[in-house]
Every structure is written in C-alpha cells, then in structure tokens.
Design an enzyme around this catalytic site. Sequence first.
Site, mmCIF file in Angstrom:
data_model
loop_
_atom_site.group_PDB
_atom_site.id
_atom_site.type_symbol
_atom_site.label_atom_id
_atom_site.label_comp_id
_atom_site.label_asym_id
_atom_site.label_seq_id
_atom_site.Cartn_x
_atom_site.Cartn_y
_atom_site.Cartn_z
ATOM 1 N N SER A 1 7.265 -9.584 3.876
ATOM 2 C CA SER A 1 7.244 -10.940 4.427
ATOM 3 C C SER A 1 8.666 -11.428 4.654
ATOM 4 O O SER A 1 9.639 -10.757 4.283
ATOM 5 C CB SER A 1 6.470 -11.865 3.495
ATOM 6 N N ILE B 1 9.543 -9.283 -0.211
ATOM 7 C CA ILE B 1 9.745 -10.429 0.672
ATOM 8 C C ILE B 1 11.238 -10.680 0.851
ATOM 9 O O ILE B 1 12.035 -10.411 -0.062
ATOM 10 C CB ILE B 1 9.034 -11.696 0.116
ATOM 11 N N CYS B 2 11.598 -11.140 2.050
ATOM 12 C CA CYS B 2 12.961 -11.539 2.351
ATOM 13 C C CYS B 2 13.913 -10.341 2.238
ATOM 14 O O CYS B 2 13.629 -9.257 2.729
ATOM 15 C CB CYS B 2 13.360 -12.684 1.418
ATOM 16 N N ALA B 3 15.042 -10.505 1.579
ATOM 17 C CA ALA B 3 16.024 -9.430 1.443
ATOM 18 C C ALA B 3 15.478 -8.236 0.672
ATOM 19 O O ALA B 3 15.951 -7.099 0.834
ATOM 20 C CB ALA B 3 17.274 -9.959 0.750
#
Length: 215
Positions: free
Chosen positions: A179, A131-133
Amino acid sequence: FMSATRQVLGQLRRAHGQAKRTRTDDMTKTALLILAAGAEEAEAVCAADVMRRGKIEVTIAGLDTGEPVECSRGVRILPDTDLKHVLEKKTHFDAVVLPGGLKGTERLRASYAVKKLLHDQQKAGGVIATICAATTVLAEHGIAAGTVTSYPSFKGDLEKTYKYDDHSRVVVDGNIITSRGPGTAREFGLAIVEKLCGHEAKASVGAGLILFPGQ
C-alpha cells in the site's frame, strides 16, 4: 455408581469444552506487526487497529526491544513483545506486517532476522504485507513478488525489481499486500482482513468504521 457417572460426565464436558476451544483457536487468524524505531506510527496503529477489529490476533513486536518504541513523529508505542522472543517461540503467523517510515524501514532493511522471517513466511505460503517505504524491504531481502505499490518516491527503486502500480491505493498480488502511505493505512488493514478472514469480515469492519461511501 452415581459418583462414577458424574465423574465420567464431567470428563466428557471438559473434553467437549477443550475440543470447542481448540476448534475456535484453529479458526483464529494471526498477524505479526514488526515495529522498528522511526516507523510511521499512523500506519502501524491503523493497521493493527483494523486487523484487531477484524478479530485477527495481532502481536506487535519491537524490532530491537520490548520497551516503548519512538516512531517517526515522536509518538511512543509499547509493543507486546520483541522480535527475538517471537522468533525463539517459532510461532507461525498468517500474516507478517511491516509499517513504513524512513528510519524504521532502514532498520528493517538492515535486519537479518527480518530477512529470514520474510523468506520463511513466503516459503510457508503466508501473507506478507508492507506499506509506504517498507515495500522496499521486500526488494532488499529478495522476496519474490509480481506487482507492488509504495509511497510514490520509491517507485524508481521498486520498478527495477517488480511491476509497479502507481494508481491503486492497495495492491493484492497473491500473498503479497502492498500500500501507499499513511492515508491508505485503513484500506491496507482492510485488505489484510479480507485476505485472512474473507469479504464479509472486511465489509463488517469497514461499515463499523464508517469508511464506505453513502454511510
């Protein structure tokens, strides 16, 4: 004779109970969440919480330590163990989960242990969820994937390697789940629950959290 009969019956009951526990254990899904210093705490905690509500056995492993890990906003989280001990046990997990956070992601990208774990996980047909970075960890370590998403600012880096979806909050492509960021962390967790445990489990957890429209 009666004593021998009771002894045999006792052995049968113990064997039945052991078999029942084994069947239950075999059905339990497992996930390893790797927590690096500087990780995004909202993503780590939300994902772990939702997975545990879905009856997934979650192990939170500190990347470098089993001591409290300071996350990106100064929240300190106590892992269950550290990654070194997890790898020494050679335990297979149904899912490996990586929360984002800039500093945490840098450490995950620099870790050979994480690289090997992800390649082994993919080779075994297990789920990898970022998720994210942290989605950039997939590219850094050469993990094959089709379509992914991430925090918007990493689109340029990721679309060099993968097809990028900047409209979906969670993308499930085979055994790769990605995500966007802290605000999508519960949906991210639900996607892992659905992948490992089925739609009914996802629906039950989501309803309990009052996440669905009209509740």
